[in-house]
Scaffold this motif. Structure first.
Motif, PDB file in Angstrom:
ATOM      1  N   VAL A  11       0.864  -1.178   0.000  1.00 59.85           N
ATOM      2  CA  VAL A  11       0.000   0.000   0.000  1.00 59.85           C
ATOM      3  C   VAL A  11       0.903   1.231   0.000  1.00 59.85           C
ATOM      4  O   VAL A  11       2.121   1.113   0.127  1.00 59.85           O
ATOM      5  CB  VAL A  11      -0.980   0.017   1.210  1.00 59.85           C
ATOM      6  N   SER A  12       0.333   2.398  -0.083  1.00 57.01           N
ATOM      7  CA  SER A  12       1.128   3.624  -0.211  1.00 57.01           C
ATOM      8  C   SER A  12       2.028   3.898   0.993  1.00 57.01           C
ATOM      9  O   SER A  12       3.044   4.560   0.853  1.00 57.01           O
ATOM     10  CB  SER A  12       0.209   4.821  -0.452  1.00 57.01           C
ATOM     11  N   ARG A  13       1.700   3.394   2.172  1.00 53.69           N
ATOM     12  CA  ARG A  13       2.490   3.668   3.384  1.00 53.69           C
ATOM     13  C   ARG A  13       3.284   2.470   3.867  1.00 53.69           C
ATOM     14  O   ARG A  13       3.804   2.477   4.977  1.00 53.69           O
ATOM     15  CB  ARG A  13       1.570   4.158   4.492  1.00 53.69           C
ATOM     16  N   GLY A  14       3.361   1.398   3.080  1.00 53.90           N
ATOM     17  CA  GLY A  14       4.115   0.224   3.489  1.00 53.90           C
ATOM     18  C   GLY A  14       3.403  -1.046   3.082  1.00 53.90           C
ATOM     19  O   GLY A  14       3.092  -1.250   1.911  1.00 53.90           O
ATOM     20  N   LEU A  15       3.125  -1.891   4.075  1.00 54.56           N
ATOM     21  CA  LEU A  15       2.455  -3.163   3.825  1.00 54.56           C
ATOM     22  C   LEU A  15       1.251  -3.312   4.745  1.00 54.56           C
ATOM     23  O   LEU A  15       1.365  -3.126   5.960  1.00 54.56           O
ATOM     24  CB  LEU A  15       3.413  -4.340   4.055  1.00 54.56           C
ATOM     25  N   GLU A  16       0.129  -3.638   4.172  1.00 55.02           N
ATOM     26  CA  GLU A  16      -1.087  -3.884   4.945  1.00 55.02           C
ATOM     27  C   GLU A  16      -1.146  -5.362   5.308  1.00 55.02           C
ATOM     28  O   GLU A  16      -0.840  -6.219   4.484  1.00 55.02           O
ATOM     29  CB  GLU A  16      -2.297  -3.503   4.088  1.00 55.02           C
ATOM     30  N   LEU A  17      -1.525  -5.655   6.538  1.00 59.12           N
ATOM     31  CA  LEU A  17      -1.707  -7.042   6.960  1.00 59.12           C
ATOM     32  C   LEU A  17      -3.090  -7.503   6.515  1.00 59.12           C
ATOM     33  O   LEU A  17      -4.086  -6.830   6.804  1.00 59.12           O
ATOM     34  CB  LEU A  17      -1.596  -7.169   8.482  1.00 59.12           C
ATOM     35  N   ARG A  18      -3.115  -8.606   5.805  1.00 60.70           N
ATOM     36  CA  ARG A  18      -4.401  -9.129   5.337  1.00 60.70           C
ATOM     37  C   ARG A  18      -5.256  -9.474   6.539  1.00 60.70           C
ATOM     38  O   ARG A  18      -4.774  -9.936   7.569  1.00 60.70           O
ATOM     39  CB  ARG A  18      -4.175 -10.367   4.466  1.00 60.70           C
ATOM     40  N   ARG A  19      -6.548  -9.235   6.399  1.00 57.91           N
ATOM     41  CA  ARG A  19      -7.504  -9.612   7.444  1.00 57.91           C
ATOM     42  C   ARG A  19      -8.288 -10.806   6.941  1.00 57.91           C
ATOM     43  O   ARG A  19      -8.610 -10.898   5.763  1.00 57.91           O
ATOM     44  CB  ARG A  19      -8.425  -8.439   7.759  1.00 57.91           C
ATOM     45  N   VAL A  20      -8.574 -11.724   7.834  1.00 52.23           N
ATOM     46  CA  VAL A  20      -9.331 -12.937   7.502  1.00 52.23           C
ATOM     47  C   VAL A  20     -10.539 -13.048   8.418  1.00 52.23           C
ATOM     48  O   VAL A  20     -10.528 -12.540   9.526  1.00 52.23           O
ATOM     49  CB  VAL A  20      -8.444 -14.204   7.620  1.00 52.23           C
ATOM     50  N   ARG A  21     -11.565 -13.717   7.937  1.00 51.92           N
ATOM     51  CA  ARG A  21     -12.770 -13.930   8.752  1.00 51.92           C
ATOM     52  C   ARG A  21     -12.682 -15.327   9.365  1.00 51.92           C
ATOM     53  O   ARG A  21     -12.620 -16.307   8.641  1.00 51.92           O
ATOM     54  CB  ARG A  21     -14.026 -13.782   7.909  1.00 51.92           C
TER      55      ARG A  21
END
Length: 191
Positions: A64-74
């Motif tokens: 993402v623009s600010r680094g890395l997003e942690l995936r969210r899971v259900r």
């Protein structure tokens, strides 16, 4: 009960309340922080470049623009419980990755409930020192991230997300960390 584990920029705060989080079994892992540029550099400096590349390839860490997003899971916390979104790395007993692979925020954040008085009405003896450590780490990591974000924004084609780019972030983290030794002295391990 709060426990402060002093280790400079790698300082960690622990609370026994986290195991019985009043917000639910996933606690703050329902809204995990991103791995910002400083976090990525920190992880690389601690030997995690290969892990980052693996997790990006697996889709658990998303650029993402600010680094890395942690995936969210259900997932369900219990059979009868509803499915809730949470950090991909949250398991039945908490975080499934070691502290050196987490966002620094995950290592030093405690909610206000954790900082509150103990059940016996007395203040936790570690609360004041933990608040000071939290404030210092937040300020330092925020400043470092602004500096790294400005450098990354200057890359003409954007971040390449390859080993040399990650190595550069790791070297930049080490440079920033070394320059801040005096500022981080209150978080030095005892002895």
């Amino acid at each position: 009960m709060i426990r402060l584990e002093l280790s400079g920029e790698h300082t960690r705060l622990h609370s026994t309340l986290c195991a019985q989080c009043p917000q639910g079994p996933a606690g703050c892992c329902v809204s995990p922080p991103e791995l910002d540029w400083t976090d990525i550099g920190r992880i690389v400096s601690l030997g995690g470049r290969g892990w980052l590349l693996e997790q990006i390839a697996a889709g658990n860490l998303l650029p993402v623009s600010r680094g890395l997003e942690l995936r969210r899971v259900r997932k369900r916390e219990e059979r009868a419980a509803p499915r809730r979104s949470k950090c991909v790395y949250h398991g039945p007993r908490g975080c499934t990755v070691p502290a050196e692979r987490r966002a620094a925020t995950c290592n030093y954040f405690l909610c206000e409930d954790a900082f509150a008085e103990r059940a016996d009405g007395r203040a936790d003896p570690a609360s004041a020192a933990s608040r000071q450590a939290h404030a210092l780490l937040r300020e330092v990591y925020g400043r470092w991230d602004r500096e790294l974000a400005a450098a990354v924004t200057g890359l003409p084609e954007g971040p390449p997300w390859d080993a040399p780019f990650l190595d550069w972030l790791g070297a930049e983290f080490e440079r920033l960390s070394s320059a801040a030794r005096g500022e981080l002295a209150p978080l030095a391990p005892p002895g």
